[in-house]
Design a protein around this motif. Structure first.
Motif, PDB file in Angstrom:
ATOM      1  N   ARG A 553       0.810  -1.215   0.000  1.00  0.00           N
ATOM      2  CA  ARG A 553       0.000   0.000   0.000  1.00  0.00           C
ATOM      3  C   ARG A 553       0.843   1.264   0.000  1.00  0.00           C
ATOM      4  O   ARG A 553       0.305   2.380  -0.116  1.00  0.00           O
ATOM      5  CB  ARG A 553      -0.940   0.006   1.217  1.00  0.00           C
ATOM      6  CG  ARG A 553      -1.897  -1.173   1.233  1.00  0.00           C
ATOM      7  CD  ARG A 553      -2.718  -1.243   2.505  1.00  0.00           C
ATOM      8  NE  ARG A 553      -3.718  -0.169   2.574  1.00  0.00           N
ATOM      9  CZ  ARG A 553      -4.627  -0.082   3.537  1.00  0.00           C
ATOM     10  NH1 ARG A 553      -4.670  -1.009   4.486  1.00  0.00           N
ATOM     11  NH2 ARG A 553      -5.491   0.914   3.548  1.00  0.00           N
ATOM     12  N   ALA A 554       2.158   1.120   0.143  1.00  0.00           N
ATOM     13  CA  ALA A 554       3.032   2.295   0.209  1.00  0.00           C
ATOM     14  C   ALA A 554       3.154   2.954  -1.156  1.00  0.00           C
ATOM     15  O   ALA A 554       3.361   2.280  -2.162  1.00  0.00           O
ATOM     16  CB  ALA A 554       4.418   1.895   0.724  1.00  0.00           C
ATOM     17  N   GLU A 555       3.042   4.274  -1.203  1.00  0.00           N
ATOM     18  CA  GLU A 555       3.201   4.988  -2.463  1.00  0.00           C
ATOM     19  C   GLU A 555       4.662   5.291  -2.766  1.00  0.00           C
ATOM     20  O   GLU A 555       5.015   5.603  -3.890  1.00  0.00           O
ATOM     21  CB  GLU A 555       2.414   6.293  -2.436  1.00  0.00           C
ATOM     22  CG  GLU A 555       2.832   7.289  -1.378  1.00  0.00           C
ATOM     23  CD  GLU A 555       1.913   8.491  -1.330  1.00  0.00           C
ATOM     24  OE1 GLU A 555       2.291   9.533  -1.886  1.00  0.00           O
ATOM     25  OE2 GLU A 555       0.812   8.372  -0.756  1.00  0.00           O
ATOM     26  N   ARG A 556       5.521   5.213  -1.754  1.00  0.00           N
ATOM     27  CA  ARG A 556       6.966   5.338  -1.932  1.00  0.00           C
ATOM     28  C   ARG A 556       7.660   4.300  -1.074  1.00  0.00           C
ATOM     29  O   ARG A 556       7.197   3.984   0.026  1.00  0.00           O
ATOM     30  CB  ARG A 556       7.468   6.719  -1.498  1.00  0.00           C
ATOM     31  CG  ARG A 556       6.922   7.873  -2.275  1.00  0.00           C
ATOM     32  CD  ARG A 556       7.797   8.268  -3.454  1.00  0.00           C
ATOM     33  NE  ARG A 556       7.371   9.582  -3.870  1.00  0.00           N
ATOM     34  CZ  ARG A 556       7.916  10.708  -3.444  1.00  0.00           C
ATOM     35  NH1 ARG A 556       8.967  10.672  -2.632  1.00  0.00           N
ATOM     36  NH2 ARG A 556       7.457  11.867  -3.846  1.00  0.00           N
ATOM     37  N   ARG A 557       8.804   3.790  -1.571  1.00  0.00           N
ATOM     38  CA  ARG A 557       9.652   2.882  -0.801  1.00  0.00           C
ATOM     39  C   ARG A 557      11.048   3.469  -0.865  1.00  0.00           C
ATOM     40  O   ARG A 557      11.798   3.214  -1.799  1.00  0.00           O
ATOM     41  CB  ARG A 557       9.624   1.481  -1.391  1.00  0.00           C
ATOM     42  CG  ARG A 557       8.218   0.921  -1.545  1.00  0.00           C
ATOM     43  CD  ARG A 557       8.257  -0.377  -2.303  1.00  0.00           C
ATOM     44  NE  ARG A 557       6.924  -0.772  -2.719  1.00  0.00           N
ATOM     45  CZ  ARG A 557       6.656  -1.849  -3.435  1.00  0.00           C
ATOM     46  NH1 ARG A 557       7.654  -2.633  -3.812  1.00  0.00           N
ATOM     47  NH2 ARG A 557       5.434  -2.135  -3.786  1.00  0.00           N
ATOM     48  N   ILE A 558      11.388   4.262   0.125  1.00  0.00           N
ATOM     49  CA  ILE A 558      12.582   5.097   0.078  1.00  0.00           C
ATOM     50  C   ILE A 558      13.750   4.353   0.698  1.00  0.00           C
ATOM     51  O   ILE A 558      13.760   4.052   1.902  1.00  0.00           O
ATOM     52  CB  ILE A 558      12.330   6.424   0.808  1.00  0.00           C
ATOM     53  CG1 ILE A 558      11.146   7.161   0.151  1.00  0.00           C
ATOM     54  CG2 ILE A 558      13.571   7.301   0.784  1.00  0.00           C
ATOM     55  CD1 ILE A 558      10.661   8.358   0.928  1.00  0.00           C
ATOM     56  N   GLY A 559      14.752   4.034  -0.123  1.00  0.00           N
ATOM     57  CA  GLY A 559      15.939   3.356   0.363  1.00  0.00           C
ATOM     58  C   GLY A 559      16.869   4.320   1.065  1.00  0.00           C
ATOM     59  O   GLY A 559      17.176   5.400   0.543  1.00  0.00           O
ATOM     60  N   LEU A 560      17.324   3.951   2.258  1.00  0.00           N
ATOM     61  CA  LEU A 560      18.204   4.799   3.063  1.00  0.00           C
ATOM     62  C   LEU A 560      19.423   3.995   3.487  1.00  0.00           C
ATOM     63  O   LEU A 560      19.375   2.768   3.574  1.00  0.00           O
ATOM     64  CB  LEU A 560      17.461   5.329   4.291  1.00  0.00           C
ATOM     65  CG  LEU A 560      16.229   6.199   3.977  1.00  0.00           C
ATOM     66  CD1 LEU A 560      15.395   6.428   5.235  1.00  0.00           C
ATOM     67  CD2 LEU A 560      16.652   7.526   3.363  1.00  0.00           C
ATOM     68  N   ASN A 561      20.505   4.709   3.763  1.00  0.00           N
ATOM     69  CA  ASN A 561      21.782   4.071   4.058  1.00  0.00           C
ATOM     70  C   ASN A 561      21.946   3.908   5.564  1.00  0.00           C
ATOM     71  O   ASN A 561      22.653   4.660   6.220  1.00  0.00           O
ATOM     72  CB  ASN A 561      22.913   4.920   3.461  1.00  0.00           C
ATOM     73  CG  ASN A 561      24.277   4.305   3.715  1.00  0.00           C
ATOM     74  OD1 ASN A 561      24.390   3.133   4.029  1.00  0.00           O
ATOM     75  ND2 ASN A 561      25.310   5.118   3.579  1.00  0.00           N
ATOM     76  N   GLY A 562      21.255   2.924   6.138  1.00  0.00           N
ATOM     77  CA  GLY A 562      21.446   2.600   7.541  1.00  0.00           C
ATOM     78  C   GLY A 562      20.662   3.495   8.488  1.00  0.00           C
ATOM     79  O   GLY A 562      19.918   4.398   8.091  1.00  0.00           O
ATOM     80  N   GLU A 563      20.857   3.246   9.788  1.00  0.00           N
ATOM     81  CA  GLU A 563      20.097   3.946  10.824  1.00  0.00           C
ATOM     82  C   GLU A 563      20.428   5.434  10.872  1.00  0.00           C
ATOM     83  O   GLU A 563      19.562   6.257  11.181  1.00  0.00           O
ATOM     84  CB  GLU A 563      20.376   3.295  12.189  1.00  0.00           C
ATOM     85  CG  GLU A 563      19.903   1.855  12.293  1.00  0.00           C
ATOM     86  CD  GLU A 563      18.407   1.733  12.031  1.00  0.00           C
ATOM     87  OE1 GLU A 563      17.637   2.544  12.572  1.00  0.00           O
ATOM     88  OE2 GLU A 563      18.018   0.814  11.286  1.00  0.00           O
ATOM     89  N   THR A 564      21.670   5.802  10.569  1.00  0.00           N
ATOM     90  CA  THR A 564      22.036   7.221  10.585  1.00  0.00           C
ATOM     91  C   THR A 564      21.281   7.982   9.511  1.00  0.00           C
ATOM     92  O   THR A 564      20.745   9.071   9.760  1.00  0.00           O
ATOM     93  CB  THR A 564      23.550   7.393  10.376  1.00  0.00           C
ATOM     94  OG1 THR A 564      24.251   6.714  11.428  1.00  0.00           O
ATOM     95  CG2 THR A 564      23.939   8.866  10.382  1.00  0.00           C
ATOM     96  N   ASP A 565      21.228   7.397   8.320  1.00  0.00           N
ATOM     97  CA  ASP A 565      20.486   8.023   7.230  1.00  0.00           C
ATOM     98  C   ASP A 565      18.992   8.097   7.561  1.00  0.00           C
ATOM     99  O   ASP A 565      18.313   9.073   7.231  1.00  0.00           O
ATOM    100  CB  ASP A 565      20.701   7.221   5.948  1.00  0.00           C
ATOM    101  CG  ASP A 565      20.869   8.109   4.727  1.00  0.00           C
ATOM    102  OD1 ASP A 565      21.192   9.297   4.899  1.00  0.00           O
ATOM    103  OD2 ASP A 565      20.681   7.621   3.601  1.00  0.00           O
ATOM    104  N   LEU A 566      18.473   7.066   8.212  1.00  0.00           N
ATOM    105  CA  LEU A 566      17.068   7.053   8.617  1.00  0.00           C
ATOM    106  C   LEU A 566      16.782   8.202   9.579  1.00  0.00           C
ATOM    107  O   LEU A 566      15.789   8.936   9.426  1.00  0.00           O
ATOM    108  CB  LEU A 566      16.723   5.717   9.264  1.00  0.00           C
ATOM    109  CG  LEU A 566      15.346   5.604   9.926  1.00  0.00           C
ATOM    110  CD1 LEU A 566      14.232   5.776   8.906  1.00  0.00           C
ATOM    111  CD2 LEU A 566      15.207   4.259  10.642  1.00  0.00           C
ATOM    112  N   ALA A 567      17.641   8.363  10.578  1.00  0.00           N
ATOM    113  CA  ALA A 567      17.435   9.446  11.541  1.00  0.00           C
ATOM    114  C   ALA A 567      17.528  10.809  10.860  1.00  0.00           C
ATOM    115  O   ALA A 567      16.763  11.730  11.180  1.00  0.00           O
ATOM    116  CB  ALA A 567      18.470   9.344  12.665  1.00  0.00           C
TER     117      ALA A 567
END
Length: 608
Positions: A553-567
């Protein structure tokens, strides 16, 4: 003796399985359709035709000429109602066809199968599906295999790939890659002006991925100018069964191992009903969350695409606006080749309108905005900064379209040589030329309004991981409902989007509750590590199914580089943080609402 069919169905004539697919696609959407053979077509009285679809027949010009000749008006037998003759052909340009008599019974339309398929696929799964351009991410399309409709997707992607985030990238891996590259660049010599395009053998995929963004590169302190992980992959092998299924699964593993990302992978399965795996069949529990089976032929054979022009609504509006602007200048649009009514418009002009229309959704993504029913919007005006940003992107899009048509820069325009003085960076344009791009993007709200659509900016609500002691269940969901109700009331001119990793059951419960309860709420899935790792950490079948259902159901699936990038993403991109529990994580945005089921209940740190 002419054959009478009673109530007039949509007639379909053509060889092989394509005609059957057309009939199936029409019936699937509630249309009455009947397949006829060539012999029956020759006996058909044109007056008995409502819509006739020729599904890529051999010797189409001769066949069309014969049908049009039999459909010439004869005195009182002439019908005033316009009937449709739709010729499906492989790709643009269409074959040379006779020009219909304007007073004849039938209106001739051409339908390029592979071109329309590429448009339909990239509209349904856009290039920004796996990226966030506002976070500085660049699009990188990977095409594995070069069977149909790979080339059409490659060309159309080049028209849509401008997001204003730096030079985009396209990688193509296939058999006979040198010959494929030579043929493509011979047909589109200016394509390298649009994006970095690399061709390589299929067995060199791992090396190409390493070059794009290897773990060593990502871990180094050197500037990551060329680090562009894949954001969307399309797999088009000649045979979708057997080895191809394992190859696409290996591709998913390579992307995870080498680049640490799990971009969506569109897997063209052709006409195969059985591909030997649950990748293309089975329920949500069999899905890996990444590989998406598609069939370009089934996509274009749907009635909404083939008959109703789905995807052309905005293009037609752009053209109508152009005709209105010609008329406002005191000229008759019907006297100009580019000003003809849509039904009579040459294919090249239709395509130009379609390309501009298809890029509207990229511009909305860059603006953090969404098209919604017009009644939901009171007003919308782009800020001067947004106008300038989008004008740059619109110029890049226009230049890409020109380059793909073979145009190149020259100080003096020459249509015969395809030379154009405006094929230069936006910054180098004169102010009057910049104003043309600004005018085009300022008209975006009006353009969508003609389709009954308005624009809302997004209100991105980030969900950091819940505190360890935060209880889930009904109490948490009720607090979330209360908080989001207040946010919706506080920001009536914004479209709510939840952003979450979905790895915690409490977050999933909250997200599912909101998506089910509120219409128009969006979901950004934040992937700080590959999907395979996430699923491996969800051994419980219920948790896995829950995660995959929400992922779909997600309209975007945003790839991030680890927990630091997520934060960093949550602190820079979320407008408001929704904190679950009594602990406020580091790095959340200034505005936040804390949901504490075991203590304070709702705790706001800003006026709402």
């Amino acid at each position: 003796m002419p054959i009478a069919f009673g109530p007039l169905p949509i007639l379909v004539c053509g060889p092989g399985p394509l005609a059957n697919l057309v009939v199936d696609g029409l019936r699937l959407e509630g249309r009455k359709a009947l397949r006829i053979d060539a012999q029956r077509l020759e006996m058909l009285d044109p007056k008995r035709i409502r819509t006739l679809i020729l599904a890529d027949p051999p010797d189409a010009p001769t066949l069309v000429e014969g049908i049009l000749a039999r459909a010439e008006p004869r005195g009182r037998l002439r019908r005033r109602a316009t009937q449709r003759l739709i010729l499906m052909h492989g790709q643009d340009p269409p074959p040379p066809l006779p020009v219909p008599d304007p007073s004849g019974l039938l209106r001739l339309e051409t339908f390029a199968i592979r071109n329309r398929a590429a448009r339909a696929l990239l509209n349904r799964w856009p290039l920004h599906l796996g990226m966030d351009p506002r976070f500085g991410q660049r699009p990188h399309l990977l095409i594995a295999g070069f069977a149909d409709p790979a080339q059409a997707i490659l060309v159309h992607a080049l028209r849509l790939i401008q997001y204003g985030t730096g030079r985009p990238r396209i990688s193509v891996v296939c058999a006979n890659s040198d010959a494929v590259a030579a043929a493509f660049l011979d047909a589109y010599p200016q394509a390298p002006e649009v994006a970095d395009i690399r061709f390589g053998p299929i067995d060199d995929l791992a090396n190409m991925l390493h070059e794009a963004c290897s773990k060593e590169t990502r871990a180094s302190t050197a500037p990551q100018i060329d680090a562009v992980p894949v954001t969307l992959a399309v797999v088009c092998f000649p045979d979708a069964a057997g080895e191809a299924v394992e190859t696409v699964r290996q591709l998913a593993r390579d992307l995870a191992d080498i680049q640490g990302v799990s971009p969506p992978i569109l897997f063209e399965i052709g006409l195969a009903h059985e591909v030997g795996s649950a990748t293309a069949r089975g329920g949500i529990a069999d899905w890996d969350g990444q590989i998406i089976p598609v069939s370009y032929l089934r996509e274009v054979c749907r009635a909404s695409v083939l008959l109703d022009g789905r995807g052309d609504e905005v293009a037609r509006t752009i053209h109508d606006h152009y005709r209105d602007s010609i008329a406002a200048q005191g000229r008759d649009p019907n006297l100009e080749p580019a000003g003809q009514p849509w039904e009579l418009l040459a294919t090249s002009y239709r395509q130009a309108n379609r390309h501009q229309a298809d890029h509207v959704w990229a511009k909305l993504a860059v603006t953090d905005a969404r098209a919604v029913p017009e009644e939901m919007v009171e007003s919308f005006v782009l800020t001067p900064l947004e106008v300038e940003r989008l004008a740059i992107i619109e110029h890049e899009r226009w230049a890409a379209d020109r380059h793909l048509d073979g145009w190149s820069y020259a100080p003096v325009r020459n249509n015969q040589l395809k030379h154009h003085p405006q094929l230069i960076p936006y910054a180098d344009l004169s102010e009057p030329m910049k104003d043309l791009d600004r005018f085009a993007v300022r008209g975006l709200p009006t353009l969508l309004a003609r389709q009954g659509l308005g624009i809302l900016r997004l209100l991105i609500v980030g969900l950091p991981e819940p505190a360890a002691g935060c209880p889930g269940g009904m109490r948490l969901r009720r607090l979330a409902d209360q908080a989001l109700d207040r946010l919706v009331a506080r920001y009536p001119d914004r479209a709510l989007v939840l952003a979450s990793t979905l790895t915690d059951r409490r977050s999933r419960e909250l997200v599912r509750e909101v998506l089910d309860r509120e219409q128009g709420v969006g979901l950004f899935l934040l992937l700080s590590r590959p999907l395979g790792q996430v699923l491996a950490e969800l051994p419980d079948p219920h948790d896995r199914r829950d995660f995959l259902t929400l992922t779909a159901r997600a309209e975007r699936r945003i790839g991030l580089n680890g927990e630091t990038d997520l934060a960093t993403w949550l602190s820079e991109r979320a407008d408001i943080s929704l904190i679950l529990g009594d602990r406020v994580p580091a790095g959340v945005v200034e505005k936040r609402v804390r949901l504490d089921p075991g203590g304070l209940g709702l705790d706001w740190n800003f006026e709402y």
